[in-house]
Structures are given as structure tokens and as C-alpha cells.
Design a protein around this motif. Structure first.
Motif: not given
Lengths: 336, 336
Positions: A14-32
Motif C-alpha cells: 500500500g506504500g510507494k513501491l505498490a503505487h509505482d507497480l500499479i501505476t506503471k505496470n497495471f494502469v498503463t497496460a490496461l488503460d481505460n
């Protein structure tokens, strides 16, 4: 994050690494536009009847001939939505990842999820990532929940099977289970067989276009064709009679089943649908299925009767008849 | 199935044991008219804006003071729905269970899920059970996905925090994280502290009744109050200023944090909500929260400003000010 990095416990914090993983790997890839709001709950407009379903995926190995846990996690849930006649709209996506899992494998899985979601016409609008200590989970587990919209007039349920109905299977049975087993340590055997894992939403939409008399749709995953038909027979309080000679099955699957001592009727499928339809519409539904890329080998394999409620029977190739029960025991753990 | 039995791989097979486990233990316990149809997808009527969210729960240990993984799995997802202002309606429920898990523990967890769902006013309408081999998962993981309805006019999102808004926390911070840690092997320490795990839907409904100017709701779970406020500050491009002396915190939590070298601002909560509201409505919203059984210790703890977008700062009890960043690293794995 570099592709040769490993997943750390901190990626689930739930901290910084989690935030980065989610924004850079998931949200960007699955963008909507819904996912990228990054709220804890996704918001969308709905009207009418919705279908809702969930499945967790624990398949081992996570990459197998014809697919991977990511494609499986999209198809399994999309196909469960299709069993209600729904058009799949939205998925949630939740990972449980073992500490030390390779980031490049996670990226491959996310790319596969993206490609499969695009093929299936669904958007991933909410998600979650948990990381557990080494040994706390085996590599990666995925849960998807799905939402779909059911058109007016579509009434499909396991309780609707009626005596006289025809039973269709949309293609060869056992491909997924045998393809996964072929990769297991100790069971390794030579085969060119691929998993049938595929999203069947388009096929179901094409069926519903040609017939208003489809009573039951059900994907025969764990437990295979036999267990799934038993569930339907119990739900609808009817019997189902199969004709063994009509059931499409690949030579490689038959061969592997003989070698492993398995009955292909109990082997998992991930790209097949059981269709139970009024006899007068069976032919046109079969033709619609066969036109679909995933339905070329579809066949009518039996019918529904009123005697012996809850029973599934099989007329063998030799002409005798035997009762086909639900799967007892578990020959194939972690097949999906 | 007897209470002293163990979960077998066959309970996840899709066959007879799986069918019996699901019908006798889950469908009966969680009884409602949608679930008991036993189709692969649940069907319901919807109209208007829906909220959709998912979380997996991997907490260790699975039973802890004040709750268990079942109560957590309902509350976590219900509270995520509440963060959009939605009234929680339906949940999916998916288990990943390690072979050999005690059936009586599963029954305790299902009973807890049932009780918590009843308290929260949600129905569990679809589910899934997977069983993995011994060592393939640590005891039991649960995923819930949730659906809720958002009333007309309710517009709540992390992007809506506005300079001048007041920041409220609905009670003491860190109770869940410290209660779970107190049970960990090697960390065991004496405390009467209980987890705050609770469904906050009623509290949110009561807030929405008294104010149309609630801009943000967010439950500070993993990463704690500090990480969650950082997320909001980044989403809305504002700064958030906290007053340390106003933040409610139990003596036991402060003491345990000192002993363990933790900052309570980063410790997980499972029954608390951050509320960001227009200053003119802050007082009546605070009073509404304090009337709720889970909101007695609610307090205004800071405000929103326009300088230093994305920054959270804390005025310490000594009068100095420091920047409060997102959690870096992972001091508390498997806290939820």
C-alpha cells in the motif's frame, strides 16, 4: 522497475513501491478511463439485468501450451458470464503474488490479460495486489470477478433444461486439461496439444441471434463434461443421454487419457460451451456455432429426457449404456 | 462432512465433494434466492450508477483479536464501496484453500462472513472454491468483489479534495495492524487491543444524509493514514496538513509502535474512514459520525491546502512541521 527485478513484499504494502507497480505496470497496460481514476471503487452506469461471477485461478504451471494464467483468468470469467447469456462488460483483477516472483513474468501475464480482454471486449476497471512471503503462495494466483449485461428476453439457467432438448458441445473435449498436464513434472509426455482457452462471448452472441430457445449454457471446466452435465441434470431435475460416438475428441487427448488412466469426460475445458436448446432450433444453433472460430468442431452429442431425474447416461460406441456420475476424487489438481 | 474433517484437493475439483462442500457449507449458510440458483453467474436487476471493487485477503494469522479473515473480507470490500458513497448490495466470495485445512475453521470463517454480511446489509450471490496442494498456499486466502449503488447527486472521488476542506478521521488509528501483529510468532506481546475491523456503510449513509459536500472518502488500510492521504494529495493535486495532537490514537497502539519501531501513521486500519469535506459542513458531518457505533472517537485532524501539490505534512505535538511521505518498504506484510 526493471524487467529483471523481483516482486518484493513492499510491492503489496500500500506504500510507494505498490503505487509505482500499479501505476506503471497495471494502469498503463490496461488503460481505460475508469481504471485510471485510481479510486478504491470503479463507477459505471448500469441499466437492466446484470450477471455477476467470480473465479480464482491457481493453474500450475502458469505458462502452458496455448495460454497462461492471465488468458485463463479473463476467459474463465468471461465464459461464466456467457453462461447466463450476458455480454461481458467489466472485470476486476486481483493478484496474490509470491515474494521473489519475476517482474518480467508478471509483465507477460499482464500483457496476456490485456490482449485477451481486448479480444473479449471487456474492460478491467478495478484491481488489487497482495504479496505474500516466499513459500506463502505458489508463484501467482489471480482472481477475476466479472459483470455482464443480459438482453431483454434472454432467460438462460441450468434450471431450464427441458425433456426433448438437444445437447450440443461447441468442440473437442479435454484439450485444456491434457495440455496443462503435459507440462507437469513427472508427467511430461510428448504432445503438440494446446489448451483451448478462449473467450466465447462472440460465439454466444451469435447463437442468441439465431435462436430464442437456448435454455442452458454452461462451460465444462473443472470436472469436465460429465460433472457439468450432472450439475445441470440435478438443477433441472431431468436426465441427460449422451452418445459417445458423437462426442468430438482429439486423438492426442484420447491417447494421453489412456496413458494417464483418465476419462476424457472428466477432463477440464476452458474454451468450450455446453448448449442445451429446443430440438427445433438445434440445427441452426449448431450452424451458428460452427461458423465461429472457436466452434468448428461443434456437435450435437445427446438429448434431455424426463425419466431418472438427475442422471447422466452414455450410450457407448459399442452400443451399451452406462451411468456417468459426477467426478469423485481429484485426478487433476490446479488445472485452472 | 464432519467438523473434524480436513479439506482435500477433491473439494476443489468441480466434482462430487466440491458440489457437497458448496451446497452444504456455503449455499446453506449464506442462503439467498440468487445464490441458491447455483448457476455459474448470478443475475440481478440494476439501474443507475454502480460501484465495483475487489480485494484479496491474505491476513496472517487468520483469526486475530477482534476479527478473522472472513469478517475482514466482507468489511474491506464493503468499505471500499463506501469510499465512492455507494450502498453495498452484493458480494462475490472466492476461496483459495490449502489442502489439509480444517473444515471446522472453514465453517467458523463462513459463519463470520454470514454475520458480517448481515450486519453490512449485503448479500453474497456468487462464489468459487479452489484447493491447492499442501504448501501451495498458506492456509486460506479469500477474495471478495463488491457491487454497490450510488445515489443521484453523490460525487465522491479522491480527485475532489479542495483547498480549504477539512480532513476527518472516524476514530483511533493503527488498531488493526497492531492487533494482528500482536499475534505473530516472535513478535508476541501482551495487549488487550482488538482489531477495529467493521463495516462502515451505515456510518457513510448517515454522513451523506447530513451533507452534500463530502468530497472524498477513503479507508486507510495498508500503508495507513499517511500513505492513503498521500494518494489523495497526488490524485487531487493538493497538499494535506495534519495536526498530530488531533489524531486519535490508543495508548496501547502508541506503546506497541514504540516497542516495534513503527510509526502509527503507517499502520493499517480496517474500520476507519478518512472524510474530506467542505469546511462549512465539517462540524455536522463530525457529529453524524460520532453518533455511529464505530465513530465515537472521530476528530478533525487537518485540512487541505493548495501549495505543494501532492504533499502531506504534519504539525508535530512540539510545534514543528515535517513532511509525511508514502510508506517506503513493508514493515507489516500480510496485515490484511
Amino acid at each position: 522497475m526493471e524487467a529483471n527485478d523481483k516482486i518484493l513484499l513492499a510491492h503489496g504494502s500500500g506504500g510507494k513501491l505498490a503505487h509505482d507497480l500499479i501505476t506503471k505496470n497495471f494502469v498503463t497496460a490496461l488503460d481505460n478511463e475508469i481504471l485510471s481514476r485510481m479510486d478504491d471503487a470503479a463507477v459505471f452506469e448500469a441499466k437492466g439485468r446484470l450477471a455477476f461471477t467470480t473465479d480464482s485461478y491457481v493453474v500450475n504451471p502458469i505458462f502452458f501450451p496455448g495460454g497462461d494464467i492471465g488468458r485463463l483468468a479473463v476467459c474463465g470469467t468471461v465464459n461464466d458470464l456467457s453462461t447466463s447469456g450476458a455480454k461481458a462488460l467489466y472485470l476486476s483483477l486481483a493478484f496474490i503474488i509470491e515474494e521473489g516472483f519475476a517482474v518480467k513474468d508478471l509483465q507477460k501475464i499482464v500483457a496476456s490479460i490485456k490482449a485477451t480482454a481486448t479480444e473479449a471486449g471487456v474492460k478491467i476497471i478495478t484491481g488489487d495486489t497482495k504479496v505474500v512471503n516466499r513459500g506463502g503462495a505458489d508463484k501467482i494466483f489471480i482472481n477475476t470477478a466479472g459483470l455482464g449485461a443480459i438482453a431483454d428476453g434472454v432467460e438462460i439457467s441450468g434450471i431450464n433444461a427441458k425433456p426433448g432438448d438437444k445437447v450440443i458441445i461447441t468442440g473437442t473435449i479435454g484439450d485444456h486439461g491434457i495440455a496443462v498436464l503435459s507440462q507437469r513434472e513427472g508427467l511430461g509426455f510428448e504432445t503438440k496439444l494446446k489448451s483451448d482457452v478462449a473467450p466465447l462471448g462472440n460465439m454466444v452472441a451469435e447463437m442468441l441471434k439465431v435462436s430464442g430457445k437456448i435454455h442452458v449454457l454452461r462451460d465444462p471446466t473443472r470436472g469436465g463434461l460429465a460433472s457439468t452435465l450432472n450439475e445441470i441434470a440435478k438443477q433441472a431435475q431431468v436426465s441427460i443421454r449422451l452418445d459417445e460416438s458423437k462426442i468430438p475428441i482429439r486423438e492426442e487427448v484420447n491417447g494421453a487419457c489412456e496413458m494417464l488412466g483418465l476419462d476424457p469426460l472428466y477432463v477440464a475445458n476452458e474454451g468450450k460451451m455446453i448448449v442445451i436448446v429446443s430440438p427445433e432450433d438445434a440445427d441452426k444453433v449448431l450452424k451458428a456455432i460452427q461458423k465461429n472460430v472457436y466452434g468448428k468442431n461443434a456437435a450435437v452429442i445427446g438429448d434431455v429426457a424426463s425419466d431418472h431425474a438427475g442422471r447422466v447416461s452414455l450410450k457407448t460406441a459399442l452400443g451399451s449404456s452406462r451411468i456417468v456420475d459426477m467426478l469423485v476424487g481429484e485426478p487433476l489438481p490446479r488445472i485452472c
